[in-house]
Design an enzyme around this catalytic site. Structure first.
Site, PDB file in Angstrom:
ATOM      1  N   ASP A 145      54.203  24.836  63.039  1.00 33.31           N
ATOM      2  CA  ASP A 145      54.587  24.688  61.641  1.00 33.31           C
ATOM      3  C   ASP A 145      53.280  24.639  60.842  1.00 33.31           C
ATOM      4  O   ASP A 145      52.574  23.635  60.846  1.00 33.31           O
ATOM      5  CB  ASP A 145      55.401  23.397  61.488  1.00 33.31           C
ATOM      6  CG  ASP A 145      55.599  22.996  60.031  1.00 33.31           C
ATOM      7  OD1 ASP A 145      55.032  23.660  59.134  1.00 33.31           O
ATOM      8  OD2 ASP A 145      56.323  22.010  59.802  1.00 33.31           O
ATOM      9  N   LYS A 205      53.085  26.362  49.053  1.00 31.60           N
ATOM     10  CA  LYS A 205      52.054  25.385  49.433  1.00 31.60           C
ATOM     11  C   LYS A 205      50.684  26.030  49.542  1.00 31.60           C
ATOM     12  O   LYS A 205      49.695  25.367  49.825  1.00 31.60           O
ATOM     13  CB  LYS A 205      52.441  24.725  50.751  1.00 31.60           C
ATOM     14  CG  LYS A 205      53.715  23.892  50.612  1.00 31.60           C
ATOM     15  CD  LYS A 205      53.900  22.975  51.766  1.00 31.60           C
ATOM     16  CE  LYS A 205      55.324  22.488  51.889  1.00 31.60           C
ATOM     17  NZ  LYS A 205      55.590  21.305  51.075  1.00 31.60           N
ATOM     18  N   GLN A 260      51.180  23.088  56.232  1.00 27.10           N
ATOM     19  CA  GLN A 260      49.988  22.412  55.713  1.00 27.10           C
ATOM     20  C   GLN A 260      48.714  22.944  56.354  1.00 27.10           C
ATOM     21  O   GLN A 260      47.623  22.441  56.081  1.00 27.10           O
ATOM     22  CB  GLN A 260      50.084  20.889  55.949  1.00 27.10           C
ATOM     23  CG  GLN A 260      51.305  20.232  55.343  1.00 27.10           C
ATOM     24  CD  GLN A 260      51.297  20.265  53.821  1.00 27.10           C
ATOM     25  OE1 GLN A 260      50.255  20.471  53.185  1.00 27.10           O
ATOM     26  NE2 GLN A 260      52.461  20.090  53.214  1.00 27.10           N
ATOM     27  N   HIS A 274      57.480  16.998  60.165  1.00 21.37           N
ATOM     28  CA  HIS A 274      58.257  17.009  58.926  1.00 21.37           C
ATOM     29  C   HIS A 274      59.733  17.167  59.315  1.00 21.37           C
ATOM     30  O   HIS A 274      60.036  17.793  60.334  1.00 21.37           O
ATOM     31  CB  HIS A 274      57.788  18.215  58.106  1.00 21.37           C
ATOM     32  CG  HIS A 274      58.343  18.308  56.725  1.00 21.37           C
ATOM     33  ND1 HIS A 274      59.597  18.813  56.462  1.00 21.37           N
ATOM     34  CD2 HIS A 274      57.806  17.994  55.521  1.00 21.37           C
ATOM     35  CE1 HIS A 274      59.802  18.804  55.153  1.00 21.37           C
ATOM     36  NE2 HIS A 274      58.739  18.304  54.558  1.00 21.37           N
ATOM     37  N   CYS A 327      59.359  13.112  53.770  1.00 17.23           N
ATOM     38  CA  CYS A 327      60.162  13.864  54.754  1.00 17.23           C
ATOM     39  C   CYS A 327      59.619  13.680  56.157  1.00 17.23           C
ATOM     40  O   CYS A 327      59.673  14.589  56.985  1.00 17.23           O
ATOM     41  CB  CYS A 327      60.239  15.352  54.424  1.00 17.23           C
ATOM     42  SG  CYS A 327      61.052  15.707  52.874  1.00 17.23           S
TER      43      CYS A 327
END
Ligand code: PLP
Lengths: 151, 422
Positions: free
Chosen positions: B216, B242, B219, B139, B380
């Protein structure tokens, strides 16, 4: 369902998306500009040939959604034979039409085929698609640095 | 969506329990609404998730009865607010299975957490000739902070490529991991493709070379049980919004020894023990990274969101979403003119796709007319779009409150798209 979609995707728009007019580059252009919409990655370039202060030829190149492609195509059709002043005036009117800033019926009157974009103002997320080519045209007419983004 | 069926999933200890999606949907008030007289079909969960009533109630309760600044009042309200805030930190620790509660730093989100790591941990440790290793599927928020760092330090970025299925080319990862590599930053799950990366394996390989790794997890946490101790990553970042919590809040998990070594990134109140013009003594970990009044309500709301998903269970969620993904994959394979982008063997419930000769924005607008919310654009992740040679895709990203009936509605919508443009 079909009817909802057709408010925006009118036949004229679908036709110009499928077979865009004046989709080419004028090699020896008097005015040109490129436009970019960073939101969707669409880009368009507009080239213009002048005869005095009359637009004798205008073309576009680029890739985008149906709304932006049809808008660019119809724009080129409606500009030929217009003076620079008339072209700028048409930009203002088109802008008013798709942003819903002006009364639609009154504004759409006398705009010919461009009136098919009157539905765009109900889709705020798509206004930039309809205006990308026109903003690029404006930059070309004003002959500034020739680069625009619609964001 | 009247006929949502409770589908069966394997529960703990191998017994089969119903995953009662109809019951779960009742927890999400926003899902009851209609769009253009059609039930809202919300399929943009990778952008942000909807909030259960438990989270909304927690925010109302906080502002209605508990609001005060934290860590500074002797009066009852402030003590209570501080307790709630610190309790949320313990919830995040438990949720990630971190070893110490001090290892949890609250941030404004994933982006903020990555910038913190780049500036506080990595910046003092790199110079010209050093390399930061990223992947092609990152991202923008796990790309741009590293580009800023490179401008500041002269370090350079290397990129692990992806294959046609949207999986990392692991042999290239091992080749690119060299003596020049000073830091690795990788996504747990790709927001644009759904690919689940073998993060534990990558961390182990990096650690063999003494290189620290940031994962990261923006998600990751909504879809998978996450255990930072098992992954053994040095940093893990995620966003509250999220994972069914509020916007404007997130957390960074970092190994305690690393946090100890790291200088504060932002200065202000709360991150100090004492201040004078002759010198300032910084607060302890993790407070020295939480300058200024934080998003107190957001942090407490995030705690409520983690409670909510933990009660359902991340394993049950992953299992149910796996079924949704299988259903979606089957339905999509029978749609003409539709090409799925991202077909990794290990994949979360994300369907990115393009429709032949129809721009994603036109697809999105026509689906919206049927009440279906999907994301269209580059998500993104422009390098991913470049890799697949498309300017943009349409993305349906599923959460545990989505149903097979909603996937069928999406398929009907796509047939409508194809009919309009035929
Ligand atoms: C994989 C990934 N990383 C990072 C982010 C950034 O998260 P936030 O905008 O909440 O900081 C996102 C959100 O889109 C994401 O999907």
């Amino acid at each position: 369902m079909m009817n909802d979609s057709m408010e925006l995707y009118q036949d004229v728009i679908l036709d110009h998306n499928k077979s865009p007019r004046n989709q080419r580059r004028i090699e020896v252009a008097d005015r040109k500009a490129v436009g970019y919409n960073p939101l969707c990655g669409d880009h368009v370039s507009v080239t213009i040939k002048l005869d005095g202060d009359v637009v004798s030829d205008v073309a576009f190149e680029g890739s985008g959604c149906a709304i932006s492609t049809a808008s660019a195509s119809l724009m080129t059709e409606s500009l030929k034979g217009k003076t620079l002043e008339e072209a700028k005036h048409l930009f203002e009117r088109f802008h008013g039409l798709v942003t819903g800033e002006t009364e639609q019926l009154e504004e759409a009157e006398g705009m010919g085929k461009l009136a098919v974009f009157s539905g765009v103002c109900n889709y705020p997320a798509r206004v930039k698609c309809a205006t990308l080519a026109w903003h690029t045209l404006k930059a070309a007419l004003e002959n500034d640095d020739g680069k625009v983004t619609t964001e | 969506m009247s006929e949502v069926n409770a589908s069966m999933v394997a529960g703990q200890r191998g017994t089969v329990e119903p995953f009662d999606v109809a019951r779960i949907r009742e927890d999400f008030p926003i899902l009851r609404q209609t769009v253009r007289d059609k039930p809202l079909v919300y399929l943009d969960n990778a952008a942000t998730t909807q909030k259960p009533q438990a989270v909304i109630d927690t925010l109302l309760q906080y502002y209605g009865a508990q609001n005060a600044n934290i860590h500074r009042g002797v009066y009852r309200l402030s003590v209570k607010a501080t307790e709630l805030y610190e309790e949320a930190r313990r919830k995040v620790r438990r949720f990630l299975n971190a070893s110490r509660v001090e290892e949890i730093v609250f941030t404004s989100g994933t982006t903020d957490a990555i910038n913190l790591v780049a500036q506080s941990y990595v910046r003092p440790r790199v110079s010209r000739g050093d390399e930061i290793l990223l992947t092609e599927m990152e991202h923008h928020s796990n790309i741009v902070p590293w580009q800023l760092l490179c401008e500041q330090t002269g370090a350079t970025i290397r990129v692990v490529p992806i294959n046609e299925a949207g999986e990392l080319e692991m042999n290239r990862f091992h080749e690119l991991l060299t003596d020049r590599t000073k830091f690795v930053a990788i996504s747990h799950v790709s927001n644009a493709l759904g690919t689940i990366n073998p993060v534990a394996e990558m961390v182990a390989a990096a650690h063999e070379r003494g290189v620290s790794v940031l994962v990261d997890g923006a998600q990751g946490v909504p879809h998978l049980p996450v255990d930072v101790t098992a992954i053994d990553c040095d940093f893990y970042a995620f966003s509250g919004h999220k994972v069914f919590g509020p916007t404007g809040v997130g957390a960074l998990h970092a190994k305690y020894e690393l946090l100890e070594e790291m200088p504060p990134w932002r200065g202000g109140g709360d991150m100090i023990k004492s201040v004078s013009f002759d010198g300032t003594v910084y607060n302890d970990v993790p407070y020295k990274f939480e300058a200024g009044t934080p998003n107190i309500a957001g942090v407490i709301g995030l705690g409520a969101a983690l409670d909510y998903v933990s009660a359902i269970g991340l394993s049950a969620i992953a299992e149910y979403e796996g079924r949704l993904l299988d259903h979606a994959t089957r339905v999509f394979s029978s749609l003409p003119h539709v090409r799925v982008i991202g077909t990794a063997a290990e994949k979360a419930s994300v369907m990115s796709f393009v429709v032949d000769d129809v721009h994603p924005h036109d697809v999105g607008t026509i689906l919206d007319q049927q009440g279906i919310a999907v994301r269209t654009g580059h998500h993104c992740a422009q390098p991913v779009m470049t890799h697949f040679g498309v300017p943009a895709t349409v993305r349906a990203s599923l959460a545990f409150y989505n149903t097979t009936a909603e996937i069928d509605a999406l398929a009907t919508g796509l047939n409508e798209v194809i009919a309009v443009f035929e």
